[in-house]
Structure formats: structure tokens, C-alpha cells
Write a protein that holds these residues in place. Sequence first.
Motif, mmCIF file in Angstrom:
data_model
loop_
_atom_site.group_PDB
_atom_site.id
_atom_site.type_symbol
_atom_site.label_atom_id
_atom_site.label_comp_id
_atom_site.label_asym_id
_atom_site.label_seq_id
_atom_site.Cartn_x
_atom_site.Cartn_y
_atom_site.Cartn_z
ATOM 1 N N ASP A 38 52.499 28.754 43.265
ATOM 2 C CA ASP A 38 51.037 28.811 43.155
ATOM 3 C C ASP A 38 50.537 29.486 44.429
ATOM 4 O O ASP A 38 50.787 28.981 45.533
ATOM 5 N N GLY A 78 50.168 36.936 40.230
ATOM 6 C CA GLY A 78 50.200 36.808 38.781
ATOM 7 C C GLY A 78 50.739 38.026 38.074
ATOM 8 O O GLY A 78 49.987 38.729 37.378
ATOM 9 N N GLU A 96 54.139 34.399 40.978
ATOM 10 C CA GLU A 96 53.773 33.958 39.620
ATOM 11 C C GLU A 96 53.904 32.437 39.519
ATOM 12 O O GLU A 96 54.958 31.876 39.811
ATOM 13 N N ASN A 106 45.730 41.663 38.750
ATOM 14 C CA ASN A 106 44.828 41.361 37.645
ATOM 15 C C ASN A 106 44.677 39.842 37.723
ATOM 16 O O ASN A 106 45.526 39.105 37.252
HETATM 17 N N1 SAM Z 1 49.520 40.986 35.786
HETATM 18 C C1 SAM Z 1 49.581 40.666 34.379
HETATM 19 C C2 SAM Z 1 48.816 41.692 33.590
HETATM 20 O O1 SAM Z 1 47.990 42.405 34.195
HETATM 21 O O2 SAM Z 1 49.036 41.804 32.386
HETATM 22 C C3 SAM Z 1 49.036 39.262 34.104
HETATM 23 C C4 SAM Z 1 47.623 38.995 34.573
HETATM 24 S S1 SAM Z 1 46.961 37.466 33.978
HETATM 25 C C5 SAM Z 1 45.243 37.838 33.950
HETATM 26 C C6 SAM Z 1 47.029 36.383 35.387
HETATM 27 C C7 SAM Z 1 48.413 35.965 35.852
HETATM 28 O O3 SAM Z 1 48.279 35.100 36.980
HETATM 29 C C8 SAM Z 1 49.207 35.158 34.826
HETATM 30 O O4 SAM Z 1 50.523 35.656 34.784
HETATM 31 C C9 SAM Z 1 49.189 33.716 35.378
HETATM 32 O O5 SAM Z 1 50.294 32.949 34.979
HETATM 33 C C10 SAM Z 1 49.155 33.987 36.874
HETATM 34 N N2 SAM Z 1 48.566 32.893 37.693
HETATM 35 C C11 SAM Z 1 47.545 32.069 37.359
HETATM 36 N N3 SAM Z 1 47.242 31.239 38.355
HETATM 37 C C12 SAM Z 1 48.090 31.540 39.385
HETATM 38 C C13 SAM Z 1 48.281 31.019 40.690
HETATM 39 N N4 SAM Z 1 47.532 30.029 41.153
HETATM 40 N N5 SAM Z 1 49.264 31.546 41.477
HETATM 41 C C14 SAM Z 1 50.041 32.578 41.016
HETATM 42 N N6 SAM Z 1 49.894 33.115 39.774
HETATM 43 C C15 SAM Z 1 48.930 32.625 38.979
#
Ligand code: SAM
Length: 288
Positions: A100, A54, A75, A124
Amino acid sequence: MNLCSPSVVRRLMEEEGISFRKEFGQNFLIDPTVPERIAASCAERQDILVLEIGPGIGCLTQQLAEHYERVLAVEIDRGLIPVLGKTLADYDNVRVVNADVMELDLQALLSEEAGGREIAVCANLPYYITTPILMRLLECGVRFRSITVMIQNEVAARLAAKPGTADYGAITAVLGYYGTVKKLFTVSPGCFMPAPKVSSAVIRIDLFDTPRYTPRDEAFFFRLIRAAFGMRRKTLVNALGALGEGYSKEVLTEAITACGFPPTVRGERLSTEDFVRLADELVARKGE
Ligand code: SAM
């Protein structure tokens, strides 16, 4: 480009015609000291591959790319991929995969990407799916060196809890099988956009190089932990009645006392090591 500036975050998203997606747990960091600190906590050596789950718009990814040799960022949100193309354009050591993380074949992807390097996880995490992601990382067959993640403070307390405390639960005992957990620091809701309702914390799980525990029947060991915490208020003997594997109350009591606990003990008092011993005692008594 300061990726932790709220106006920059808004502009980058507007340019791609996207907005925050709550269903993906999108709370982006807007305090620049936090991604810096998380990245620095992830590993002691620089020559590693970091798996980031993510990346969002890439604020932590940039820090990871500065600190470590290679970064693979996964992502789920397709709308963020062109944003990441812009924000990570200057880093030739980062690869972004639109997928995913729960569906990916991590073993195949990471062995191809790592080129013999050690692998650490840094993220995160989206809060709606923290525990499933952690379990997937632990069970996917990849030997990660460490897993450094920001999660809800309350979940962090559970993961790092000691036996016998209110926060200690099945997930704590299971994690103890794979490694040691340390809570590093807390992060307030104001450090994110949009701000979540709860505080967050960064934990680091250092995974054992070689398994520390070798239960005779690993699957049974995990079933035992689940059953022990299934009915928390009950004594361990009564909770294990739900195991449904034909153990009489007498045999359960005998195995528990053989591990040095009184017959009235509750599951929350047992450490991971105690559960391994108890599982082995029970396996040895199968059929009695
Ligand atoms: N790393 C960034 C930050 O710290 O500002 C974003 C963190 S945000 C809490 C979580 C991130 O995980 C988002 O970009 C979201 O789209 C992504 N995400 C959510 N579910 C996911 C999944 N199953 N697989 C990959 N990425 C995912």
C-alpha cells in the motif's frame, strides 16, 4: 500481448482467478493511446526512475519501461502480482512491489532504487484516494522532479484552478507551495474497463527544485490555509476566527490589509504567495 484489449484483460484475470476490486479503485485503461500519451508526458529525459502507483495489469508500466531507464511499480492488490509477473516478464528495468503506497517508507525504498537518478511519479491513480496519495508524495521528503497523474476531471480542475475561481480551494493553495500544476488532457469513461461514471484528466505537477516560498512557520502557514477555506462563504477575517491562536479581529484585519487586500476579502482570492505573506504578517504580530 495487447494489455489494452478487453478480452486480454479478462483472460489474464481469469487465469489467476481474480476479478476487478472496486475497493481499490480498479478501472483499467483499454485505449492504448492513453498509456502511451501519459508515459510520454511524464518527463523530458530518459535516464530517470519512475515510481508508478497502481500498475494494475501493467499497460502503463510497459510504456514507462519503454520510455525510461527504471520503473518501480507499487501495487496493493496481491492478486495482480502474478499477472504482472507475466506481462512485465520481458522488462528487466521494472521492479514490482506489493504494498500500500500509503504505508511504504518511500524515502528508503526510492533512494535504494534510484541509484542517483532523478525520480518522477506517473500513475493512473485510484480515485478513492487521490488527494491523500498526492499529499503523501508531496510530504514524504523525496525530491520528485514531477508528478504526472490521471485523476477525476473535477479534481484536476480544482488542482489547476486560479485564485478567485469557484474551483480554487485549500488543496490548490497547498499544491502551489510545492510546484506548478498543468492540466494536460482529458480522458473519457469509455477508455476504461469497467467504465467509471465520470471523466478523467491527466495533470502534471512540476515540483520546485528549491523551495519557492519559505514561510517563517511552515506548520502555521498550512493551518492558515485550512482555516481560510474551512468556512468558504465567510470573509477571511471571520474564517480565521477558527484558527484559535489568539488573534483578535483587529490584528487579523491589520495583517490582511498589510498584504494589500481589503478587510472584506475572502480566502479564495489569495494565491499561495499571498498566504505565505499573510502567515508571516501574523507570525510577526503574535502576542499583540
Ligand atoms: N495502471 C493501471 C491502468 O492504468 O490500467 C491501473 C490503474 S487503476 C485506476 C488503480 C490501481 O491502483 C489498481 O491497480 C489498484 O489495485 C491500485 N491501488 C489502489 N490503491 C492502492 C494503494 N493504496 N497502493 C498501491 N496501489 C493501489
